[in-house]
Write a protein that holds these residues in place. Structure first.
Motif, PDB file in Angstrom:
ATOM      1  N   CYS A  70       0.813  -1.400   0.093  1.00  0.00           N
ATOM      2  CA  CYS A  70       0.101   0.094  -0.199  1.00  0.00           C
ATOM      3  C   CYS A  70       1.267   1.245  -0.040  1.00  0.00           C
ATOM      4  O   CYS A  70       1.932   1.526   0.249  1.00  0.00           O
ATOM      5  CB  CYS A  70      -0.964   0.383   1.439  1.00  0.00           C
ATOM      6  SG  CYS A  70      -1.790   1.027   1.471  1.00  0.00           S
ATOM      7  N   CYS A  73      -0.284   3.560   3.529  1.00  0.00           N
ATOM      8  CA  CYS A  73       0.442   2.898   4.734  1.00  0.00           C
ATOM      9  C   CYS A  73       1.368   1.765   4.681  1.00  0.00           C
ATOM     10  O   CYS A  73       1.831   1.356   5.809  1.00  0.00           O
ATOM     11  CB  CYS A  73      -0.854   2.552   5.860  1.00  0.00           C
ATOM     12  SG  CYS A  73      -1.666   0.955   5.132  1.00  0.00           S
ATOM     13  N   CYS A  87      -5.901  -1.855  -0.098  1.00  0.00           N
ATOM     14  CA  CYS A  87      -5.002  -1.439   1.180  1.00  0.00           C
ATOM     15  C   CYS A  87      -6.075  -3.286   1.822  1.00  0.00           C
ATOM     16  O   CYS A  87      -7.025  -2.529   2.832  1.00  0.00           O
ATOM     17  CB  CYS A  87      -4.890  -0.963   1.721  1.00  0.00           C
ATOM     18  SG  CYS A  87      -3.856  -1.440   3.105  1.00  0.00           S
ATOM     19  N   CYS A  90      -5.660  -0.603   5.380  1.00  0.00           N
ATOM     20  CA  CYS A  90      -6.769   0.833   5.463  1.00  0.00           C
ATOM     21  C   CYS A  90      -7.749   1.061   4.436  1.00  0.00           C
ATOM     22  O   CYS A  90      -8.110   2.421   4.284  1.00  0.00           O
ATOM     23  CB  CYS A  90      -5.675   1.695   5.332  1.00  0.00           C
ATOM     24  SG  CYS A  90      -5.034   2.760   4.183  1.00  0.00           S
TER      25      CYS A  90
END
Ligand SMILES: [Zn+2]
Length: 116
Positions: A70, A73, A87, A90
């Motif tokens: 991702c 994050c 993701c 998140c």
């Protein structure tokens, strides 16, 4: 059925690498995102190699799972069977694919002596 044309490419690569040596096995890395059905690939391989110097060479397919990182994050996650491009940590959509797009000849095993 693109497996047939893939097998023709694998054949060309293998034949060039093997020269006059007898090939016993060809190992492929195939990523999950490649939309290749391994069983179909193996069947096409038998068709493409029939009555050629590569007849009888086994084709092994190493399945490489799709993984992404991702960009929001930094979490790494496996892309599931549904291939949801979000993701797992998140929910961000900025995923960069790390593995799963492979399609390559990993190794070619040869035996001593000329092809049968
Ligand atoms: Zn994330």
């Amino acid at each position: 059925m693109h497996e047939l044309s893939l097998c023709r490419s694998i054949y060309a690569i293998t034949a060039r690498a093997a020269g006059t040596r007898r090939v016993t096995q060809v190992s492929l890395d195939v990523g999950q995102l490649r939309q290749v059905i391994p069983e179909t690939l193996v069947r096409c391989w038998a068709v493409v190699t029939a009555a050629t110097p590569l007849a009888g060479a086994a084709l092994t397919v190493n399945h490489i799972p799709a993984r992404a990182v991702c960009e929001d994050c930094g979490a790494r996650s496996a892309l599931g069977p549904g291939l949801t491009f979000a993701c797992g940590a998140c929910g961000g959509r900025g995923l960069r694919i790390e593995t799963g797009e492979e399609f390559l000849v990993r190794s070619i095993d040869v035996a001593d002596g000329p092809p049968p």
